[in-house]
Enzyme design. Structure first.
Site, PDB file in Angstrom:
ATOM      1  CG  ASP A 294      68.911 -26.414 112.285  1.00  0.00           C
ATOM      2  OD1 ASP A 294      68.867 -25.722 111.243  1.00  0.00           O
ATOM      3  OD2 ASP A 294      69.677 -26.163 113.233  1.00  0.00           O
TER       4      ASP A 294
ATOM      5  CG  ASN B 232      64.173 -19.197 109.860  1.00  0.00           C
ATOM      6  OD1 ASN B 232      63.447 -20.176 110.030  1.00  0.00           O
ATOM      7  ND2 ASN B 232      65.410 -19.173 110.335  1.00  0.00           N
TER       8      ASN B 232
END
Ligand code: IPE
Ligand code: IPE
Ligand code: MG
Length: 245
Positions: A16, A64
């Protein structure tokens, strides 16, 4: 003191911070994803050198899809490009690739390349590299439950016969041990729907480093932190006795 965990057999990573890495440089978020793929390549090499048998990378979650269309398209194109480019190397390095998640919503080119690479590397055993693409921990459990229910309905399986082993056997991750260590970069301390079943007793390691900056030194630090942990699995530690189940 007192940590006695050996090197992890299975390391999972929530990669991330790509977007923030790019934004801090006044670059488009997609530039961060490009750098992020470089960082992933470095990590795979490091894990190979370290002799880690299983590495699982979270590349794209079921959530996502909610990002801007342009970012999603670029990201999925990049995955296809990298897989096409790296597949000879995977083969040479004797890496077995395995993709976790539902491929049905992915672009044809990517889904096709994933199938091809999986088939091409299936016989390798030096390291298993699992890449989670359109993966969600809840989706994984859902599809396992549906398939188990279908077996019950067909009279092939009694409800009482469903134990942890049967659930495990129907997950995308079937057949592999749970992660020993989970690393999350990007300064967030959450699971974001990753491997919900499998992380029950995994050691967690969080770092502020944004994924494109994740270095070999940082990886070594995470491994050292893991090795200093004492895994108890709900038991009481008896000095001198092994802790692993
Ligand atoms: C991780 O980086 C990559 C994916 C989730 C695909 P992000 O894109 O989430 O980067 P941040 O968290 O916005 O910085
Ligand atoms: C988790 O990162 C998913 C991947 C790394 C692929 P996100 O950036 O999507 O997670 P949240 O939104 O911060 O929880
Ligand atoms: Mg993020």
């Amino acid at each position: 003191m007192g940590g006695d965990a050996p090197s992890p057999r299975h390391v999972a990573v929530i990669m991330d911070g790509n977007g923030r890495w790019a934004t801090a440089r006044r670059l488009p978020r997609t530039a961060g994803h490009r750098q992020g793929l470089e960082a992933a390549r470095r990590l795979v090499e490091a894990a190979l050198r370290r002799g880690i048998p299983i590495l699982t990378l979270y590349a794209f979650s079921t959530e996502n899809w909610e990002r801007p269309r342009e970012e999603v398209d670029v990201l999925l194109d990049l995955f296809a490009e990298v897989l096409e480019r790296e597949q000879d190397r995977f083969d040479e390095e004797r890496l077995r690739l395995r993709f976790l998640g539902d491929p049905s919503r992915l672009p044809d080119r990517l889904a096709h390349t994933m199938r091809l690479v999986e088939r091409r590397t299936a016989r390798h055993s030096r390291m298993t590299l699992q890449i989670a693409v359109n993966y969600g921990g809840r989706t994984d459990l859902l599809q396992a439950v549906r398939r188990l229910a279908a077996k019950v309905q067909a009279g092939e399986l009694a409800p009482e016969a469903i134990g942890e082993r049967e659930i495990e056997a129907h997950l995308f991750t079937h057949g592999l041990p749970d992660p020993d260590l989970l690393i999350r970069t990007g300064n967030e301390q959450r699971l974001s729907n990753f491997l919900l079943w499998n992380l029950a007793y995994t050691e967690l390691y969080f770092t502020e480093t944004l994924w494109p900056d994740f270095s070999l030194e940082e990886f070594e630090r995470a491994l050292a932190a893991f090795e200093a942990r004492e895994r108890r699995y709900g038991r009481v530690r008896v000095p001198g006795s092994p802790t692993a189940p």
